[in-house]
Design an enzyme around this catalytic site. Structure first.
Site, short mmCIF file in Angstrom:
data_model
loop_
_atom_site.label_atom_id
_atom_site.label_comp_id
_atom_site.label_asym_id
_atom_site.label_seq_id
_atom_site.Cartn_x
_atom_site.Cartn_y
_atom_site.Cartn_z
N ALA A 1 -3.62 7.80 -4.91
CA ALA A 1 -2.34 7.38 -5.21
C ALA A 1 -2.08 5.92 -5.49
CB ALA A 1 -1.79 7.47 -3.81
N GLY B 1 0.90 -1.10 0.08
CA GLY B 1 -0.11 0.00 0.10
C GLY B 1 0.81 1.24 0.12
N ASN B 2 0.22 2.58 0.31
CA ASN B 2 0.95 3.55 0.52
C ASN B 2 0.45 4.36 1.54
OD1 ASN B 2 -1.00 5.54 -0.86
ND2 ASN B 2 -0.33 4.00 -2.54
N HIS B 3 0.88 5.68 1.96
CA HIS B 3 0.97 6.64 3.04
C HIS B 3 -0.45 7.47 2.70
CE1 HIS B 3 3.83 5.22 5.46
NE2 HIS B 3 4.98 5.80 4.56
N SER B 4 -1.16 7.40 1.51
CA SER B 4 -2.13 8.29 1.49
C SER B 4 -3.37 8.16 2.15
CB SER B 4 -2.81 8.10 -0.28
OG SER B 4 -4.00 8.83 -0.37
#
Ligand code: CTP
Length: 242
Positions: free
Chosen positions: A116, A48-51
Site C-alpha cells: 500500500a 502512513g496507512n493501515h496496511s
C-alpha cells in the site's frame, strides 16, 4: 564404508533438493512488495496507512513453497516470513520502495505489487521536530512515483506483472482502469465494502480481473488460501509463457 548411514542433515538436503526440482515455480525469480510506506514529516512523525503486510507476506511464503526464488520488498511491518529462502529487503518510504523495485525488476520473471504505497509525501521534511503553535498546521504534499505504473512501462516480453486495487466504490470499473493504465497481466481487487476483506484481518475476499477483463470472484477465505489462489494463477501464466 558403503553401509554407513549418511548424516541426517545430508539426507534432509538431498530430499529437499529432490522435492524442489518437481515444484511448479522452481528457478523462477519473483518480486513481491508488501506492507505500508511511511513518509516522514519530521524526525518524529510520518504519514502512513493501515496496511499490515499480511497479504504480501502470505504471497511471498506461498510462492517460496511453490519453489520460486522470492525477493520480498517490505515496508514497515511486524510480519515475518515462514520460508527461510525468501530474501527480504526492508524499506520505509515510497521512494526507497521504488529504488528497490527498480534494482530487482529487470531480473525477475514476475512481480506482485501488494504494498500500500503512499500516493503523496511531504514536499520537504523538517530536520527538527515541528513545534506546536497557535492555529492549525498545513503540510504541503507532493506526488510520489506510481511504482507499479513505472514497472508496467518497463515490462519486458514474457514478464508477468500483477497489481492490487483496494476500492470503496465503483470497484470493478476502477480496478479495470488500473489494470489497463498500469499494463498489468491481472489485478486483484479487494473491496472495503466486503466484510472480512482489507486491512489487518486474517481473511480476504478477492476478484481477479485478467487482461482480457475476465473476472473470477472468490469467496471469503484466509489470507493464506487467497495467496494460494493468486499464486496458482501466477504459475498458470508463467507456464503459458514458457
Ligand atoms: N501503487 C504503486 N505506487 C503508488 C501507488 C500505488 O505501485 N504510488 C500500486 C499498488 O501497490 C497497487 C496498485 O498500484 O498494486 C493500485 O494501488 P491503489 O492504491 O489501489 O491505487 P492508486 O493507483 O494509488 O489509485 P487511487 O489511490 O486513486 O485509487
Amino acid at each position: 564404508g558403503e553401509g554407513r548411514m549418511a548424516e541426517p542433515e545430508e539426507i534432509v538436503c538431498f530430499i529437499e533438493a529432490e522435492i524442489k526440482k518437481k515444484l511448479p515455480l522452481v528457478n523462477q525469480k519473483i518480486l513481491v512488495t508488501a506492507g505500508p510506506t511511511y513518509e516522514a514529516i519530521d524526525p518524529v512523525r510520518f504519514i502512513g496507512n493501515h496496511s499490515s503486510g499480511k497479504m504480501g507476506f502470505a504471497i511471498a511464503d506461498q510462492l517460496a513453497s511453490m519453489g520460486a526464488d522470492v525477493i520480498l520488498i517490505a515496508g514497515p511491518t511486524a510480519q515475518t516470513t515462514k520460508h527461510k529462502s525468501v530474501k527480504r529487503v526492508d524499506v520505509t518510504a515510497a521512494s526507497e520502495m521504488l529504488n528497490a523495485c527498480l534494482l530487482y525488476y529487470k531480473d525477475v520473471k514476475a512481480c506482485v505489487m501488494c504494498a500500500a504505497v503512499a500516493d503523496y509525501t511531504p514536499a520537504s521534511v523538517s530536520p527538527q521536530k515541528i513545534k506546536k503553535k497557535d492555529g492549525g498546521l498545513n503540510i504541503e504534499l507532493k506526488k510520489t512515483a506510481d511504482i507499479l505504473k513505472t514497472l508496467g512501462e518497463k515490462k519486458q516480453k514474457g514478464q508477468v506483472l500483477i497489481g492490487f486495487a483496494l476500492e470503496t466504490e465503483n470497484e470493478e470499473y476502477n480496478a479495470a482502469e488500473k489494470l489497463k493504465s498500469k499494463n498489468l497481466d491481472f489485478i486483484v481487487l479487494n473491496s472495503l465494502n466486503d466484510k472480512g476483506a482489507g486491512f489487518k484481518t486474517d481473511t480476504n475476499k478477492i476478484t481477479i480481473i485478467d487482461h482480457k477483463l475476465h473476472k473470477t470472484a472468490f469467496g471469503l477465505k484466509s489470507k493464506d488460501e487467497v495467496a494460494a489462489d493468486i499464486c496458482n494463477k501466477i504459475a498458470e501464466l508463467i507456464h503459458e509463457e514458457i
